[in-house]
Scaffold this motif. Structure first.
Motif, PDB file in Angstrom:
ATOM      1  N   TYR A 139      -9.291 -19.359  36.117  1.00 36.02           N
ATOM      2  CA  TYR A 139      -9.151 -18.102  35.340  1.00 36.02           C
ATOM      3  C   TYR A 139      -7.685 -17.648  35.298  1.00 36.02           C
ATOM      4  CZ  TYR A 139     -10.098 -13.073  34.377  1.00 36.02           C
ATOM      5  OH  TYR A 139     -10.130 -11.790  33.881  1.00 36.02           O
ATOM      6  N   TYR A 162       4.075  -6.847  37.448  1.00 35.06           N
ATOM      7  CA  TYR A 162       3.372  -5.664  37.927  1.00 35.06           C
ATOM      8  C   TYR A 162       1.922  -6.050  38.216  1.00 35.06           C
ATOM      9  CZ  TYR A 162       1.543  -1.054  38.456  1.00 35.06           C
ATOM     10  OH  TYR A 162       0.925   0.047  38.998  1.00 35.06           O
ATOM     11  N   SER A 165      -0.716  -9.318  42.802  1.00 36.12           N
ATOM     12  CA  SER A 165      -1.613  -9.784  43.863  1.00 36.12           C
ATOM     13  C   SER A 165      -3.030 -10.131  43.398  1.00 36.12           C
ATOM     14  CB  SER A 165      -1.685  -8.731  44.976  1.00 36.12           C
ATOM     15  OG  SER A 165      -1.938  -7.457  44.407  1.00 36.12           O
ATOM     16  N   ILE A 168      -4.572 -13.176  38.168  1.00 35.78           N
ATOM     17  CA  ILE A 168      -3.565 -13.507  37.155  1.00 35.78           C
ATOM     18  C   ILE A 168      -2.165 -13.338  37.746  1.00 35.78           C
ATOM     19  CG2 ILE A 168      -2.721 -12.914  34.835  1.00 35.78           C
ATOM     20  CD1 ILE A 168      -5.649 -11.936  34.269  1.00 35.78           C
ATOM     21  N   GLY A 188       0.260  -3.569  46.192  1.00 34.38           N
ATOM     22  CA  GLY A 188      -0.016  -2.514  47.169  1.00 34.38           C
ATOM     23  C   GLY A 188       0.462  -2.920  48.563  1.00 34.38           C
ATOM     24  N   ASN A 191      -0.368  -6.215  50.579  1.00 33.82           N
ATOM     25  CA  ASN A 191      -0.107  -7.554  50.012  1.00 33.82           C
ATOM     26  C   ASN A 191       1.365  -7.954  49.973  1.00 33.82           C
ATOM     27  OD1 ASN A 191      -2.783  -8.318  49.497  1.00 33.82           O
ATOM     28  ND2 ASN A 191      -2.842  -6.969  47.708  1.00 33.82           N
ATOM     29  N   TYR A 206       3.839  -0.427  44.943  1.00 36.07           N
ATOM     30  CA  TYR A 206       3.662   0.599  43.893  1.00 36.07           C
ATOM     31  C   TYR A 206       3.089   1.896  44.430  1.00 36.07           C
ATOM     32  CZ  TYR A 206      -1.371  -0.480  43.637  1.00 36.07           C
ATOM     33  OH  TYR A 206      -2.693  -0.645  43.934  1.00 36.07           O
ATOM     34  N   SER A 230      -2.712   1.955  36.584  1.00 42.15           N
ATOM     35  CA  SER A 230      -1.332   2.370  36.394  1.00 42.15           C
ATOM     36  C   SER A 230      -0.768   3.014  37.656  1.00 42.15           C
ATOM     37  CB  SER A 230      -1.264   3.343  35.212  1.00 42.15           C
ATOM     38  OG  SER A 230       0.059   3.426  34.774  1.00 42.15           O
ATOM     39  N   VAL A 250      -1.393  -8.076  30.129  1.00 48.40           N
ATOM     40  CA  VAL A 250      -2.519  -9.014  30.094  1.00 48.40           C
ATOM     41  C   VAL A 250      -3.580  -8.548  29.088  1.00 48.40           C
ATOM     42  CG1 VAL A 250      -3.784  -7.916  31.984  1.00 48.40           C
ATOM     43  CG2 VAL A 250      -4.011 -10.365  31.622  1.00 48.40           C
ATOM     44  N   HIS A 298      -9.353  -4.429  44.215  1.00 51.15           N
ATOM     45  CA  HIS A 298      -8.232  -4.828  45.082  1.00 51.15           C
ATOM     46  C   HIS A 298      -8.404  -6.220  45.665  1.00 51.15           C
ATOM     47  CE1 HIS A 298      -5.935  -1.139  44.932  1.00 51.15           C
ATOM     48  NE2 HIS A 298      -7.109  -0.518  44.870  1.00 51.15           N
ATOM     49  N   LYS A 299      -9.089  -7.105  44.947  1.00 51.89           N
ATOM     50  CA  LYS A 299      -9.186  -8.462  45.505  1.00 51.89           C
ATOM     51  C   LYS A 299      -7.789  -9.079  45.535  1.00 51.89           C
ATOM     52  CE  LYS A 299     -10.601 -10.614  41.152  1.00 51.89           C
ATOM     53  NZ  LYS A 299      -9.319 -11.084  40.662  1.00 51.89           N
TER      54      LYS A 299
HETATM   55  N1  LIG Z   1      -6.915  -9.251  27.323  1.00 53.31           N
HETATM   56  C1  LIG Z   1      -7.872 -10.011  27.761  1.00 53.31           C
HETATM   57  O1  LIG Z   1      -8.592 -10.645  27.014  1.00 53.31           O
HETATM   58  C2  LIG Z   1      -8.068 -10.161  29.249  1.00 53.31           C
HETATM   59  C3  LIG Z   1      -8.673 -11.317  29.714  1.00 53.31           C
HETATM   60  C4  LIG Z   1      -8.875 -11.444  31.074  1.00 53.31           C
HETATM   61  C5  LIG Z   1      -8.474 -10.439  31.958  1.00 53.31           C
HETATM   62  N2  LIG Z   1      -7.908  -9.313  31.471  1.00 53.31           N
HETATM   63  C6  LIG Z   1      -7.541  -8.233  32.419  1.00 53.31           C
HETATM   64  O2  LIG Z   1      -6.680  -8.728  33.403  1.00 53.31           O
HETATM   65  C7  LIG Z   1      -6.738  -7.861  34.513  1.00 53.31           C
HETATM   66  C8  LIG Z   1      -6.343  -8.593  35.772  1.00 53.31           C
HETATM   67  O3  LIG Z   1      -7.372  -9.393  36.317  1.00 53.31           O
HETATM   68  P1  LIG Z   1      -7.214 -10.033  37.792  1.00 53.31           P
HETATM   69  O4  LIG Z   1      -8.464 -10.761  38.079  1.00 53.31           O
HETATM   70  O5  LIG Z   1      -5.939 -10.755  37.899  1.00 53.31           O
HETATM   71  O6  LIG Z   1      -7.039  -8.818  38.745  1.00 53.31           O
HETATM   72  P2  LIG Z   1      -8.008  -7.648  39.181  1.00 53.31           P
HETATM   73  O7  LIG Z   1      -9.115  -8.146  39.977  1.00 53.31           O
HETATM   74  O8  LIG Z   1      -8.356  -6.793  38.009  1.00 53.31           O
HETATM   75  O9  LIG Z   1      -7.019  -6.828  40.040  1.00 53.31           O
HETATM   76  C9  LIG Z   1      -6.766  -7.130  41.392  1.00 53.31           C
HETATM   77  C10 LIG Z   1      -5.388  -6.666  41.744  1.00 53.31           C
HETATM   78  O10 LIG Z   1      -5.029  -5.455  41.029  1.00 53.31           O
HETATM   79  C11 LIG Z   1      -4.098  -4.787  41.820  1.00 53.31           C
HETATM   80  N3  LIG Z   1      -4.043  -3.353  41.477  1.00 53.31           N
HETATM   81  C12 LIG Z   1      -5.062  -2.469  41.477  1.00 53.31           C
HETATM   82  N4  LIG Z   1      -4.602  -1.246  41.059  1.00 53.31           N
HETATM   83  C13 LIG Z   1      -3.279  -1.410  40.789  1.00 53.31           C
HETATM   84  C14 LIG Z   1      -2.256  -0.559  40.326  1.00 53.31           C
HETATM   85  N5  LIG Z   1      -2.467   0.710  40.014  1.00 53.31           N
HETATM   86  N6  LIG Z   1      -1.014  -1.078  40.182  1.00 53.31           N
HETATM   87  C15 LIG Z   1      -0.765  -2.361  40.487  1.00 53.31           C
HETATM   88  N7  LIG Z   1      -1.683  -3.220  40.922  1.00 53.31           N
HETATM   89  C16 LIG Z   1      -2.925  -2.747  41.082  1.00 53.31           C
HETATM   90  C17 LIG Z   1      -4.581  -4.995  43.227  1.00 53.31           C
HETATM   91  O11 LIG Z   1      -3.441  -5.054  43.999  1.00 53.31           O
HETATM   92  P3  LIG Z   1      -3.316  -4.290  45.398  1.00 53.31           P
HETATM   93  O12 LIG Z   1      -4.593  -4.575  46.149  1.00 53.31           O
HETATM   94  O13 LIG Z   1      -2.102  -4.949  45.966  1.00 53.31           O
HETATM   95  O14 LIG Z   1      -3.176  -2.846  45.050  1.00 53.31           O
HETATM   96  C18 LIG Z   1      -5.304  -6.352  43.204  1.00 53.31           C
HETATM   97  O15 LIG Z   1      -4.563  -7.362  43.810  1.00 53.31           O
HETATM   98  C19 LIG Z   1      -8.145  -7.254  34.492  1.00 53.31           C
HETATM   99  O16 LIG Z   1      -8.014  -5.840  34.439  1.00 53.31           O
HETATM  100  C20 LIG Z   1      -8.756  -7.762  33.215  1.00 53.31           C
HETATM  101  O17 LIG Z   1      -9.425  -6.779  32.502  1.00 53.31           O
HETATM  102  C21 LIG Z   1      -7.672  -9.150  30.133  1.00 53.31           C
END
Ligand SMILES: NC(=O)c1ccc[n+]([C@@H]2O[C@H](COP(=O)([O-])OP(=O)(O)OC[C@H]3O[C@@H](n4cnc5c(N)ncnc54)[C@H](OP(=O)(O)O)[C@@H]3O)[C@@H](O)[C@H]2O)c1
Length: 308
Positions: A139, A162, A165, A168, A188, A191, A206, A230, A250, A298-299
Motif C-alpha cells: 500500500y 509531514y 510515520s 505512506i 509525533g 516516533n 508536530y 492537521s 496524499v 497513530h499506527k
Molecule cells: N487520495 C487517495 O486516493 C488516497 C489513497 C490512499 C490513502 N489516502 C490517505 O492517506 C492517508 C495516510 O495513510 P497512512 O496509512 O499512511 O497513514 P494513517 O494510518 O492514516 O496515519 C498514521 C500516521 O498519521 C500520523 N498522524 C496522525 N495525526 C497527525 C497529525 N495531525 N500530523 C501529522 N501526523 C499525524 C501518525 O503519526 P504519529 O503517531 O507520529 O502522530 C501515524 O503515524 C490516509 O489519511 C488516507 O486517507 C489517500
C-alpha cells in the motif's frame, strides 16, 4: 475458505468471520493463496463509510462501492501469497510463484484466496522478503511511489515529509533518502527515534514544535497523512517552500497503482535499502481489533493480518 465479510458500513464490529466458496479464476486470472494482508487507512474508510447517498460524494462512493454495504462483502486491498492456479491465458505467472500486490477497488483480500488478473498490480516477492513484509510494503509502496515519481526527487533536494510515520510516510521517507534527498521528517513524539532509524536527516515533533524561526526552505513538501489530519506546523508548511517548490498531499487527485513502483520497492528490499515498517500483526480472526487500532490514527507504518 475462511474470509472476513463486511456485513454493512459501520464500526469494526461489522466485520465477521465467515465460510465462503473459493473464488474460481477466469481464463486471464490467477488464484492467489493468501498468506498475509494488511489493514490500510483506505480499508477503514471503506468499512466506516457514512456519507449519506443524497450527498454527491456519498452517491459517487455508493455507486463505486455499493449502497448500505460493500458490493463485494470481502474488503481488503493488498495481498501477499502463492499463485495456486492460473487460467489458460495467463503468461506472466505460474503456480508456486510468491507474489504481492493490490486488488484496489476489486477488494477481496481479507480471505484465504483471491483471484486477480495478471494485468493488475502484482509482482514477485523477493526471496529474502516474508509474506508479512510484502503485504506491509504494497500500500505505502504504491502510494508513496506514485507521489515521489510525480515530484521527480533528485539528489540533494530538500524534502519535508509531514506525517512520516504512517504507511505512506515511512515509505516516502525511505524512497526520498534512496533518491539522495535531504529529508526532514515530521511525526509525533513517540516516533522520533523511528524516523532517525529510517534515515531522516532532521526530525520535527508536530505536537511540540513549529517551523517559525527555523528559516528552512524546502524544494518539496509532501503531506503524507491527508487533509483531515492537521496541526499548527502543517499550516506553516506551504510558507516554507522554495520559490519553485512543490507541495503535494496524499489526498490530491486519484493516485494510480503502477506495478513499476512495486518493482522498484522489490529491488530495494532485495538489497536491504528498504524495510517495510510493521507495527502490529493480527490473525485473520482478530481483524476487527486491527481495524479498531488503525481507526485510532497513530499506527506506525503498517498493520499486517496473518491469514494462515
Ligand atoms: N487520495 C487517495 O486516493 C488516497 C489513497 C490512499 C490513502 N489516502 C490517505 O492517506 C492517508 C495516510 O495513510 P497512512 O496509512 O499512511 O497513514 P494513517 O494510518 O492514516 O496515519 C498514521 C500516521 O498519521 C500520523 N498522524 C496522525 N495525526 C497527525 C497529525 N495531525 N500530523 C501529522 N501526523 C499525524 C501518525 O503519526 P504519529 O503517531 O507520529 O502522530 C501515524 O503515524 C490516509 O489519511 C488516507 O486517507 C489517500
Amino acid at each position: 475458505m475462511k474470509a472476513v465479510i463486511c456485513t454493512k458500513y459501520g464500526p469494526p464490529e461489522v466485520l465477521q468471520l465467515a465460510e465462503m466458496e473459493k473464488p474460481v479464476p477466469k481464463k486471464n486470472e490467477l488464484r492467489v493463496k493468501i498468506f498475509a494482508t494488511a489493514v490500510t487507512a483506505s480499508d477503514c474508510i471503506v468499512r466506516g463509510f457514512k456519507i449519506p447517498p443524497w450527498h454527491p460524494l456519498g452517491l459517487m462512493m455508493g455507486l463505486a462501492l455499493g449502497f448500505g454495504k460493500p458490493r463485494n462483502p470481502v474488503i481488503g486491498m493488498v495481498l501477499a501469497g502463492d499463485v495456486e492456479s492460473a487460467g489458460a491465458d495467463v503468461t506472466r505467472f505460474k503456480p508456486g510463484d510468491r507474489v504481492y500486490g493490490m486488488t484496489g477497488l476489486r477488494f477481496g483480500t481479507y480471505a484465504e484466496y483471491a483471484c486477480l488478473s495478471e494485468k493488475e498490480c502484482l509482482v514477485i516477492i523477493p526471496a529474502n522478503v516474508s509474506y508479512e513484509e510484502a503485504a506491509a510494503a504494497a500500500y505505502g509502496g504504491l502510494l508513496a511511489g506514485y507521489f515521489m515519481q510525480k515530484a521527480n526527487i533528485r539528489t540533494k533536494v530538500k524534502v519535508l515529509i509531514y506525517g512520516a510515520s504512517g504507511a505512506i510516510g515511512t515509505t516516502a521517507l525511505q524512497l526520498t533518502k534512496h533518491f539522495g534527498a535531504e529529508v526532514t521528517a515530521v511525526c509525533g513524539t513517540g516516533n522520533l527515534g523511528l524516523m532517525k532509524s529510517l534515515g531522516a536527516d532532521a526530525v520535527i515533533d508536530y505536537t511540540k514544535e513549529d517551523l517559525q524561526g527555523r528559516g528552512e526552505r524546502y524544494d518539496f513538501i509532501f503531506d503524507a497523512v491527508g487533509k483531515k489530519k492537521s496541526s499548527a506546523l502543517k499550516s506553516q508548511c506551504k510558507k516554507a517552500l522554495t520559490a519553485n517548490g512543490l507541495y503535494l498531499s496524499v489526498d490530491d487527485g486519484r493516485p494510480k497503482s503502477l506495478p513499476e513502483n512495486l518493482e522498484l520497492l522489490s529491488k530495494l528490499m532485495e538489497t536491504g535499502s528498504f524495510k517495510p515498517v510493521i507495527d502490529k500483526v493480527y490473525p485473520l480472526a482478530e481483524i476487527a481489533e486491527a481495524h479498531r487500532y488503525v481507526d485510532g490514527g497513530h499506527k506506525k507504518g503498517n498493520v499486517v493480518i496473518k491469514v494462515r
